[in-house]
Design a protein around this motif. Sequence first.
Motif, PDB file in Angstrom:
ATOM      1  N   MET A  97       0.815  -1.210   0.000  1.00  0.00           N
ATOM      2  CA  MET A  97       0.000   0.000   0.000  1.00  0.00           C
ATOM      3  C   MET A  97       0.850   1.261   0.000  1.00  0.00           C
ATOM      4  O   MET A  97       0.484   2.255  -0.633  1.00  0.00           O
ATOM      5  N   ILE A  98       1.983   1.218   0.671  1.00  0.00           N
ATOM      6  CA  ILE A  98       2.874   2.388   0.620  1.00  0.00           C
ATOM      7  C   ILE A  98       3.406   2.556  -0.802  1.00  0.00           C
ATOM      8  O   ILE A  98       3.419   3.657  -1.353  1.00  0.00           O
ATOM      9  N   TRP A 101       0.592   3.920  -2.922  1.00  0.00           N
ATOM     10  CA  TRP A 101       0.316   5.341  -2.684  1.00  0.00           C
ATOM     11  C   TRP A 101       1.398   6.217  -3.319  1.00  0.00           C
ATOM     12  O   TRP A 101       1.091   7.280  -3.869  1.00  0.00           O
ATOM     13  N   TYR A 105       0.211   8.688  -6.181  1.00  0.00           N
ATOM     14  CA  TYR A 105       0.353  10.124  -5.955  1.00  0.00           C
ATOM     15  C   TYR A 105       1.354  10.744  -6.930  1.00  0.00           C
ATOM     16  O   TYR A 105       1.065  11.765  -7.545  1.00  0.00           O
ATOM     17  N   TRP A 109      -1.252  11.007 -10.261  1.00  0.00           N
ATOM     18  CA  TRP A 109      -1.647  12.387 -10.040  1.00  0.00           C
ATOM     19  C   TRP A 109      -0.533  13.347 -10.477  1.00  0.00           C
ATOM     20  O   TRP A 109      -0.756  14.269 -11.258  1.00  0.00           O
ATOM     21  N   TRP A 111       2.166  13.066 -12.428  1.00  0.00           N
ATOM     22  CA  TRP A 111       2.591  13.119 -13.827  1.00  0.00           C
ATOM     23  C   TRP A 111       1.423  13.219 -14.792  1.00  0.00           C
ATOM     24  O   TRP A 111       1.505  13.896 -15.800  1.00  0.00           O
ATOM     25  N   THR A 112       0.360  12.488 -14.508  1.00  0.00           N
ATOM     26  CA  THR A 112      -0.722  12.459 -15.500  1.00  0.00           C
ATOM     27  C   THR A 112      -2.009  13.103 -15.009  1.00  0.00           C
ATOM     28  O   THR A 112      -2.992  13.106 -15.730  1.00  0.00           O
ATOM     29  N   TYR A 113      -1.995  13.618 -13.787  1.00  0.00           N
ATOM     30  CA  TYR A 113      -3.082  14.471 -13.301  1.00  0.00           C
ATOM     31  C   TYR A 113      -4.434  13.790 -13.167  1.00  0.00           C
ATOM     32  O   TYR A 113      -5.468  14.438 -13.274  1.00  0.00           O
ATOM     33  N   PHE A 114      -4.444  12.473 -12.960  1.00  0.00           N
ATOM     34  CA  PHE A 114      -5.710  11.837 -12.594  1.00  0.00           C
ATOM     35  C   PHE A 114      -5.975  12.168 -11.129  1.00  0.00           C
ATOM     36  O   PHE A 114      -5.070  12.030 -10.297  1.00  0.00           O
ATOM     37  N   PRO A 115      -7.183  12.607 -10.798  1.00  0.00           N
ATOM     38  CA  PRO A 115      -7.439  12.948  -9.401  1.00  0.00           C
ATOM     39  C   PRO A 115      -7.252  11.731  -8.491  1.00  0.00           C
ATOM     40  O   PRO A 115      -7.583  10.607  -8.886  1.00  0.00           O
ATOM     41  N   VAL A 116      -6.736  11.967  -7.310  1.00  0.00           N
ATOM     42  CA  VAL A 116      -6.456  10.847  -6.397  1.00  0.00           C
ATOM     43  C   VAL A 116      -7.750  10.124  -6.007  1.00  0.00           C
ATOM     44  O   VAL A 116      -7.750   8.921  -5.778  1.00  0.00           O
ATOM     45  N   ASN A 117      -8.873  10.861  -5.980  1.00  0.00           N
ATOM     46  CA  ASN A 117     -10.134  10.200  -5.614  1.00  0.00           C
ATOM     47  C   ASN A 117     -10.638   9.271  -6.715  1.00  0.00           C
ATOM     48  O   ASN A 117     -11.680   8.642  -6.580  1.00  0.00           O
ATOM     49  N   PHE A 120      -7.193   5.765  -6.249  1.00  0.00           N
ATOM     50  CA  PHE A 120      -6.678   5.321  -4.954  1.00  0.00           C
ATOM     51  C   PHE A 120      -6.614   3.780  -4.919  1.00  0.00           C
ATOM     52  O   PHE A 120      -7.409   3.113  -5.585  1.00  0.00           O
ATOM     53  N   PRO A 121      -5.690   3.221  -4.130  1.00  0.00           N
ATOM     54  CA  PRO A 121      -5.605   1.747  -4.080  1.00  0.00           C
ATOM     55  C   PRO A 121      -6.662   1.127  -3.173  1.00  0.00           C
ATOM     56  O   PRO A 121      -7.317   1.821  -2.395  1.00  0.00           O
TER      57      PRO A 121
ATOM     58  N   PRO B  96      -5.899  13.369 -18.718  1.00  0.00           N
ATOM     59  CA  PRO B  96      -7.092  14.220 -18.531  1.00  0.00           C
ATOM     60  C   PRO B  96      -6.756  15.711 -18.507  1.00  0.00           C
ATOM     61  O   PRO B  96      -7.040  16.395 -17.530  1.00  0.00           O
ATOM     62  N   ARG B 131      -8.876  21.599 -18.501  1.00  0.00           N
ATOM     63  CA  ARG B 131      -8.505  21.326 -17.103  1.00  0.00           C
ATOM     64  C   ARG B 131      -7.064  21.715 -16.793  1.00  0.00           C
ATOM     65  O   ARG B 131      -6.792  22.262 -15.746  1.00  0.00           O
ATOM     66  N   MET B 163      -4.490  25.210 -13.303  1.00  0.00           N
ATOM     67  CA  MET B 163      -5.245  23.994 -13.044  1.00  0.00           C
ATOM     68  C   MET B 163      -5.947  24.042 -11.682  1.00  0.00           C
ATOM     69  O   MET B 163      -7.005  23.440 -11.486  1.00  0.00           O
ATOM     70  N   GLU B 181     -13.800  16.822  -8.693  1.00  0.00           N
ATOM     71  CA  GLU B 181     -12.333  16.919  -8.737  1.00  0.00           C
ATOM     72  C   GLU B 181     -11.698  16.454  -7.422  1.00  0.00           C
ATOM     73  O   GLU B 181     -10.645  15.834  -7.441  1.00  0.00           O
ATOM     74  N   TYR B 183     -13.901  15.303  -4.650  1.00  0.00           N
ATOM     75  CA  TYR B 183     -14.964  14.728  -3.828  1.00  0.00           C
ATOM     76  C   TYR B 183     -14.493  13.435  -3.145  1.00  0.00           C
ATOM     77  O   TYR B 183     -13.932  12.550  -3.784  1.00  0.00           O
ATOM     78  N   LEU B 185     -12.147  12.877  -1.160  1.00  0.00           N
ATOM     79  CA  LEU B 185     -10.703  12.693  -0.983  1.00  0.00           C
ATOM     80  C   LEU B 185     -10.327  12.555   0.499  1.00  0.00           C
ATOM     81  O   LEU B 185      -9.552  11.666   0.869  1.00  0.00           O
ATOM     82  N   ILE B 188     -11.152   9.151   1.717  1.00  0.00           N
ATOM     83  CA  ILE B 188     -10.191   8.137   1.244  1.00  0.00           C
ATOM     84  C   ILE B 188      -8.919   8.188   2.092  1.00  0.00           C
ATOM     85  O   ILE B 188      -8.439   7.164   2.582  1.00  0.00           O
ATOM     86  N   HIS B 192      -7.673   5.093   4.699  1.00  0.00           N
ATOM     87  CA  HIS B 192      -6.376   4.472   4.407  1.00  0.00           C
ATOM     88  C   HIS B 192      -5.394   4.731   5.547  1.00  0.00           C
ATOM     89  O   HIS B 192      -4.677   3.823   5.974  1.00  0.00           O
ATOM     90  N   MET B 196      -3.895   1.757   7.830  1.00  0.00           N
ATOM     91  CA  MET B 196      -2.435   1.565   7.761  1.00  0.00           C
ATOM     92  C   MET B 196      -1.796   1.817   9.127  1.00  0.00           C
ATOM     93  O   MET B 196      -0.804   1.178   9.484  1.00  0.00           O
TER      94      MET B 196
END
Lengths: 249, 414
Positions: A97-98, A101, A105, A109, A111-117, A120-121, B96, B131, B163, B181, B183, B185, B188, B192, B196
């Motif tokens: 998991m580390i 993450w 992250y 997020w 490099w390619t800007y996908f939102p973390v929400n 997430f794993p 994206p 975006r 951005m 964008e 929501y 978070l 999550i 986690h 952990m």
Amino acid sequence: MSASQSAVRSRAEAVQVSRTLDWMILFTLFTVILGGYHIHYMLTGGDWDFWADWKDRRLWVTVAPIVSITFPAAVQACLWYRYRLPFGAVVCVLALMIGEWINRYLNFWGWTYFPVNFCFPSNLVPGAILLDVVLMLSGSFVLTAVLGGMAWGLVFYPGNWPIIAPLHVPVEYNGMMFTLADLQGYHYVRTGTPEYIRMVEKGTLRSFGKDVAPVSAFFSAFVSVIIYFLWHFFGRWFSKTDFIDGEGV
Amino acid sequence: MKTIKDKIAKLSFVALLLAVTSAMFYTPAASAHGEKSQAAFMRMRTIHWFDLDWSKDEVAVNEQITISGKFHVFAGWPETVDKPEVSFLNIGIPGPVFIRQGSWIGGQLVPRSVTLELGDTYEFKVLLKARRPGDWHVHTMMNVEGGGPIIGPGKWVTVTGTMGDFVNPLTTLTGTTLDLEDYGLANIYFWHALWMSIGAAWMLFWMKRPMFIPRHIAVSGGKADTLISATDKKVAMGFAAGTLGLLMFSLGATNEEYPITTPLQAGLMRGIMPIEMPESTVSVKVEDATYRVPGRAMQMTLTITNNGDSAIRLGEFNTASVRFLDADVTEDESGYPDDLLAEEGLTQSDNSPIAPGESKTIEVTASDAAWEVYRLADLIYDPDSRFAGLLFFFDEDGNRQMTMVDAPLIPSFI
């Protein structure tokens, strides 16, 4: 100092060296697992673990526990068989998991800007704790495989539901119904991942109405038991010491 | 002598290290999508994009841009590619940098995969919202299961702004308004971090005592049973009970907080409406076709028959998104990407109007560097050496007719 002399001169020094080796071994173990388990899980669980719109109640629930019980079983076998240390599953899951993450992250997020929400794993800790506790209390790999493996598969969905439930709230969008997770997948463009690749809600579990997740979890738990057996043998084999007869060398 | 050799070796090693290190600072942007590397026959004989329009060249973050146009699903679809029975209208962008707010084929929202029919022409539209700032190559794209991505023309679009200002507001069916964008978070991160931490606590419980060497000695000496104490077992039971308790509590609390949830939505969409194309009054027979490798030109001998009631002229040959125009007949007014547009790339041995009822055989040459730049010349190395494309004919009033051509291609190497 000759080769037959001890490197340490007192008990205090021996303890100090032993603890230093503890940290070195643990650090090495942790990073090796982080890399190996992470690659294994990315190759086998892959998109189910990457994206919120793959985390469904059928295939994700089925696939993720089955492919993720592998390293915990092997490392448990090694650490228990050789050291009576009952944290093999937890150390694997924490390392994974580390690593995940860091990957999500920095890469998804950063490099390619996908939102973390959206990327997430999955949470594997509850199953790992139960797996370790069952092994420690029973001292039996058979019981750990059966009870621990079952628990591993069964608690996966409940352990993740608090995280994914908010993304399963429905929304009306341009005349169609989506979950928020579906919309994430639609909005945040993955050029290399067309919609048809997404393996969700496929299968024939139609006679259970909407209560598919428990059935999938039970199936996953049964297979996890078998996979545990298999991979625990890998762990035992890996931690075996063989001495070769000098004449045969 | 040895000292000099050693010094050279050492300096060479340092130079190598410096070269490798400095290479890390050279990271040019990857600004294309591999459109040129896709097999030429795939691009020529699958999806033909035309009448494309990118509504803007420059947008600020949060502003929208529309890419619209038509695509024709080629009837002579290659045997080596699966038919477009499961296809997804995608958009070729580097991640994206825009969000896809909507995509439609024939007026139907297509968030999922669709079935397309060979020989049909469809109207499409993709609505994007900017975006991430930068210059982005925005391609039309159709993914076909068993075939891969079939990428269409791309055009550079500049996104300005920050951005951090991007928002993606939505209102759920339960009445909650949120920003997708970020929501959920915090939720999550919370779960986690909590789990952990519990895992780490379990680890710390065992890490605080000697781990490997003393325990190994004990196990090897047959004293393994002494390594787990009664207290350890009580703590373990506590962890197990706590885990199960937390699972039950979190499950109940979540179901209370989100009483209405639905499964992920999936499934193939069928019945997508094509454009009702008028029956073409032009028939075209390809007598022969050759590609001249040195001249980067394709030459076709076409017998064109005008069965309509007004004179027509051939104005455009469109293949693999490259448009070869006869400047005497038509010109582009849509701002089509320059690299894909050969404004004077189509020449004809006779481009005078073909009268109603007349049949004429002409030599048509489509020549441009695009053959080479877009690696269409590689067609001669493809497993099925055929070319295909759309021919557009224009009458005196500017009305347009579309006809498909599909024929073997013979390369000429001299």
